[in-house]
Motif scaffolding. Structure first.
Motif, PDB file in Angstrom:
ATOM      1  N   ASN A 227      46.784 -79.452  23.342  1.00  0.00           N
ATOM      2  CA  ASN A 227      47.123 -78.057  23.018  1.00  0.00           C
ATOM      3  C   ASN A 227      48.590 -77.931  22.615  1.00  0.00           C
ATOM      4  OD1 ASN A 227      44.483 -77.396  23.621  1.00  0.00           O
ATOM      5  ND2 ASN A 227      44.945 -76.923  25.752  1.00  0.00           N
TER       6      ASN A 227
ATOM      7  N   THR B 170      42.689 -80.626  21.250  1.00  0.00           N
ATOM      8  CA  THR B 170      42.701 -79.171  21.464  1.00  0.00           C
ATOM      9  C   THR B 170      41.518 -78.813  22.336  1.00  0.00           C
ATOM     10  OG1 THR B 170      43.623 -78.881  19.259  1.00  0.00           O
ATOM     11  CG2 THR B 170      42.765 -76.908  20.344  1.00  0.00           C
TER      12      THR B 170
ATOM     13  N   GLY C 215      43.419 -73.890  24.301  1.00  0.00           N
ATOM     14  CA  GLY C 215      44.481 -73.992  23.294  1.00  0.00           C
ATOM     15  C   GLY C 215      44.193 -73.296  21.978  1.00  0.00           C
ATOM     16  N   ILE C 216      43.117 -72.506  21.898  1.00  0.00           N
ATOM     17  CA  ILE C 216      42.778 -71.959  20.579  1.00  0.00           C
ATOM     18  C   ILE C 216      43.221 -70.518  20.356  1.00  0.00           C
ATOM     19  CG2 ILE C 216      40.880 -73.572  20.119  1.00  0.00           C
ATOM     20  CD1 ILE C 216      38.948 -71.315  20.907  1.00  0.00           C
TER      21      ILE C 216
END
Lengths: 779, 161
Positions: free
Chosen positions: B9, B73, B77-78
């Motif tokens: 991330n 990711t 982490g999005i």
């Protein structure tokens, strides 16, 4: 209705944590000093344990302890119980064999725990478990009903001669026999209701922590009913006293019934945490779930229907063998009896019904409630028989159903249930319209011209939700009451916490329950918080299963709300120097009707807690509780119609259309309700087409992973067409009925009726795999 | 034991793990990123899907050591701060989740599906491409709707960037 009140499709409050990865499931929890448990499980379906040598495992790196079933016995830890007593037709009780949490002497299914290793890490526990040497003497196994009841079959429990646990009947045998004798037509069918694995996506897990100075245990567990878990763990298993045990079921990743029950791993984790003096965590893997989660269904049934010359059903006779596995699980005995046979009237006016249920032990994992719990099995029997009758008598299947629908309510069936309300014609009309039933023959002909077999299948289900009342279920053998509790706490600043004994594991209670409070007070749902799943916070509850949370749990909240509102009105009237009869609640304000005088909820709440100016004699504070025990079940019902196409060359089936018309009474949150139906349909269709447990002749579970057991995937299912008709449930003030199990109850028969219609062969067992369908077509 | 260095991330991380450690366990146990879930032991269910260098991968099929040096990711982490990723928002708005357990893996797979089809998606394609992820709650009906909805939202978001 406000924008967030009853009937609004409010997006869910709980979703933010799930879509951002911030949910808190049991396996996400870490405690200081936590150890990890791994179970040693039997590779045999039936065997005697001659010896267990734990010495090598004890010397493996990181091992804190290795515990066996004999130590459980030595510590007087109780056997697992079955909480619903069934009486056989000869008046004797259930023939129940003992189920120790880890077997000290005999194992009766593959996967049964015999020892547990506790180590610093999970990998170390797994490694050391490999070094535990168990010397078994294999015994002959009976992995299915027919083998278990065969003359001379191996005996599983000395208490149950012939492996029969009980032989139970319901209805009037003589009157039903007479109806068959005088029948113009009789239809009969042999039906297998295939064994399923619930397969919640989150595997079961448990973390136990013992606080030695306080003599207090905490158990974090993947449970659908933490209070019942605490009650049973304390009252029957000699692990902890009820007030010295806290059970927390935090975010739980689906249950579908399989997480209602107490399992050996939870008991052992608690006991082991005291033994090793450290917190103990166990997280099952998927194969352990296949091997040890309670399975569902597994009936063999011979069913017969009698009809008079006007095609009115005059009698129904059913004999069912139910496989309960190697041991009796917590509610297993009730599933094929009171939850199954009492719904054999379906949506139809059937004057005479007689059902016999023989429950048997086999060398398989215990079977208990799975989505619908007995009701899918009943509905499948009735709806397959109805379809078979229509074909045999050459009548349109929808018309035969219509001719026999119950149209007068309340309606007392011959098998206990008294249906309170319904409009079965309305749901059938809605479903037939949605699928263009009238246009089907033309579509079938067109498909035929293209070399495809096209079929249509109807299924009109009824279910009984919110099992009740407690007095009645008690008289039928239930070991618990089936009320629900709630507490509504208005804080001094006007925010509200609602404590409920229901448990949400995907059903969206954190939103829909708030909607009731928002509706009544005219406040946003963000001002309300639902508290559940922790026995230290909520005093008591019965948990979530059987689609009871709205009909029973939400009504308990309503009852507590009414008490809160009554007190708040008294306070507001006092503050406003008005009569409490003139106070109305609107948009979060207490108003004096016909005037512009009002006081906002936070000011009423503050007054309750400052207590500076309350009516004489009033207790300070603003929180109220209620226990609600319903007077009857609720009866959701609906009509499902499925249109399928079959490729005769391969046996492959494909959906043309699937429509569902349900009557759930009042909908609190239509979006959530529809989601519940979608999920149920997927499980019902999964049973019909894909899913099925396979044990081999020696009792090995052949389908023990997602590589062997076919779970429905996105590509296997259609997009569903849903509609709702409404009759309000008269049994509760909200008019709600319950929606969680409907899809799983109604879908299987619709699918099988469609395929058998397409292929012109009525003999087709579930799951109707391409192989089975091909053989049904080609013989 | 080995030291594994990777980027998760957007943050450089390093962890001491046994050689047999799977990426999913490194994420959950060492980095406390518990949004990535374990739902099976045969790489069938997809609850553990993360992105490795932008591609959706089941993190239970990858040894932690194999991920060394890569960009991982996870579901955590999005989102951009408080602003949800369009796929997250679409799952919420379309009721594409119930118990939430399969959801992180579904979302990570779905983002990759949309990327690989450059916004041109239909229901049949979405259903076919989701075959590596199992959901037991939703019947997929609303997940499919969410992915199609997000495909549009992601195109708009991309156009805006």
């Amino acid at each position: 209705m406000g924008v967030e009140g009853i009937g609004a499709s409010v997006v869910r409050k709980e979703d933010r944590r799930f879509i951002t990865g911030k949910g808190r499931y049991v396996d996400d929890i870490k405690l200081v000093g936590m150890t990890h448990a791994h179970f040693v499980r039997s590779p045999h379906a039936h065997a005697r344990i001659k010896s267990i040598d734990t010495s090598a495992a004890m010397n493996m790196p990181g091992v804190v302890g290795v515990l066996t079933g004999q130590q459980l016995v030595d510590d007087k830890i109780g056997n697992l119980i079955c909480g619903w007593a069934i009486t056989s037709k000869d008046g004797t009780g259930m023939k129940m064999g003992a189920w120790p949490a880890m077997a000290p002497e005999t194992v009766r299914f593959v996967g049964q725990a015999v020892a547990v290793v506790v180590a610093e890490t999970k990998n170390q526990a797994k490694d050391a478990a490999e070094a535990v040497v168990v010397n078994y003497e294999e015994l002959p196994a009976v992995p299915d009903i027919r083998a278990a009841i065969a003359p001379g079959a191996p005996q599983l429990h000395p208490e149950a001669p012939g492996n029969v646990i009980y032989d139970w009947t319901i209805g009037d045998e003589g009157a039903t026999d007479a109806a068959f004798k005088s029948a113009a037509n009789v239809v009969s069918l042999d039906i297998t209701n295939n064994r399923l694995v619930p397969n919640a996506m989150e595997p079961r897990a448990a973390i136990a922590e013992y606080n030695e100075p306080e003599e207090h245990f905490t158990l974090y567990t993947t449970s659908q009913n933490p209070h019942v878990a605490r009650l049973v763990l304390s009252a029957f298993y000699n692990i902890a006293q009820e007030h010295k045990l806290r059970v927390v079921a935090p975010d739980v990743g689906g249950g579908f019934g399989s997480k209602i029950f107490i399992y050996p791993e939870e008991m052992v984790a608690l006991w082991a945490s005291k033994k090793v003096g450290r917190p103990v965590k166990w997280t099952g893997d998927r194969t352990e779930a296949f091997l040890t989660d309670a399975h569902g269904r597994d009936h063999l049934t011979k069913a017969e229907m009698a009809l008079d010359k006007d095609n009115k059903v005059t009698g129904l006779r059913v004999k069912t063998y139910a496989n309960l596995g190697g041991y009796m699980s917590l509610f297993s005995s009730s599933v094929p009896t009171y939850l199954y046979a009492t719904l054999l009237s379906g949506q139809y006016n059937i004057p005479n019904i007689f059902a016999e249920v023989i429950s048997v032990y086999t060398n398989t994992v215990p079977v208990d409630a799975y989505r619908g719990a007995g009701r899918p099995e009943a509905s499948f029997v009735v709806e397959r028989l109805m379809e078979t009758a229509a074909r045999q008598l050459k009548i349109d299947p929808a018309e035969l159903r219509r001719k026999n629908f119950i149209t007068q309510f309340p309606h007392q069936t011959p098998v206990i249930m008294a249906y309170d309300i319904g409009d079965f014609n309305a749901s059938l009309d809605a479903a037939m319209k949605a699928i263009d039933y009238a246009g089907f023959p033309a579509r079938k002909a067109k498909a035929k011209s293209e070399g495809k077999l096209r079929g249509i299948g109807v299924s009109c289900y009824i279910e009984a939700c919110g099992i009740a009342p407690s007095k009645a279920v008690g008289s039928l053998g239930a070991g618990v009451g089936l009320w629900e509790s709630a507490e509504v706490r208005v804080n001094p600043v006007g925010t509200i916490e609602v404590l409920t004994g229901s448990h949400s594991h995907g059903q969206g209670h954190e939103t829909s329950f708030c909607q009731l409070v928002a509706e009544r007070l005219g406040i946003p749902i963000s001002q309300v918080q639902i508290v559940h799943g922790d026995t230290d916070k909520v005093q008591f509850g019965m948990g979530t299963y059987g689609s009871r949370s709205a009909a029973v749990g939400l009504t308990a909240i309503l009852k507590a709300m009414e008490k809160v509102e009554a007190k708040a009105k008294k306070i507001a009237a006092h503050q406003l120097e008005a009569s409490e009869n003139d106070i109305v609640i609107e948009n979060g304000e207490f108003k004096v009707t016909g005037t512009d005088k009002s006081i906002a909820l936070p000011m009423v709440a503050l007054a309750a807690y400052t207590a500076h100016n309350l009516p004489d004699g009033m207790e300070p504070g603003l929180k109220e509780g209620a226990f609600y025990d319903p007077t009857n079940f609720t009866f959701p019902a609906g009509a499902y119609i499925c249109e399928m196409e079959v490729d005769a060359a391969t046996g492959k089936t494909s959906f043309v259309n699937f429509v569902a018309a349900d009557d759930f009474g009042r909908l609190i949150n239509p979006m959530i309700v529809e989601g519940q139906v979608h999920g149920g349909l997927a499980q019902g269709i999964g049973q019909a087409l894909l899913e099925g447990v396979v044990y081999d002749a020696s009792g090995q579970l052949v389908t023990a992973s997602f590589m062997d057991y076919t779970m429905p995937r996105a590509d296997d299912l259609p997009s569903f067409k849903l509609s709702h008709t409404t009759t309000l449930c008269p049994g509760n003030p909200l008019g709600v009925k319950g929606c969680g199990e409907a899809g799983a109850i109604g879908a299987s028969a619709a699918v099988i009726n469609a395929i058998t219609d397409a292929i012109g062969n009525n003999n087709l067992e579930m799951p109707a795999t391409p192989d089975r369908v091909w053989h049904a077509i080609h013989g | 034991m080995s030291t594994v260095k990777l980027t998760v991330n957007g943050k450089a991380v390093s962890a001491e793990v046994e050689d047999r450690t799977l990426l999913v366990h490194l994420l959950r146990d060492n980095l406390n990123l518990t949004g990535t879930h374990v739902g099976c032991d045969t790489s069938q269910c997809g609850a553990c899907v993360v992105h490795i260098d932008g591609r959706a991968v089941k993190s239970c099929t990858v040894l932690a050591g194999q991920a060394a040096g890569s960009n991982v990711t996870t579901i955590e982490g999005i989102a951009k701060g408080d602003e949800l990723h369009p796929m997250q928002a679409a799952f919420r708005d379309n009721h594409g989740l119930q118990c939430g357990y399969c959801t992180p893996g579904m979302i990570m797979s779905a983002i990759d599906i949309v990327h690989r089809h450059s916004g041109k998606l239909d229901e049949a394609t979405v259903r076919h491409e989701l075959e590596g992820n199992i959901c037991r709650c939703t019947g997929y009906h609303n997940i499919v709707k969410a992915v199609l909805d997000a495909a549009g939202r992601m195109k708009v978001a991309q156009a805006a960037e």
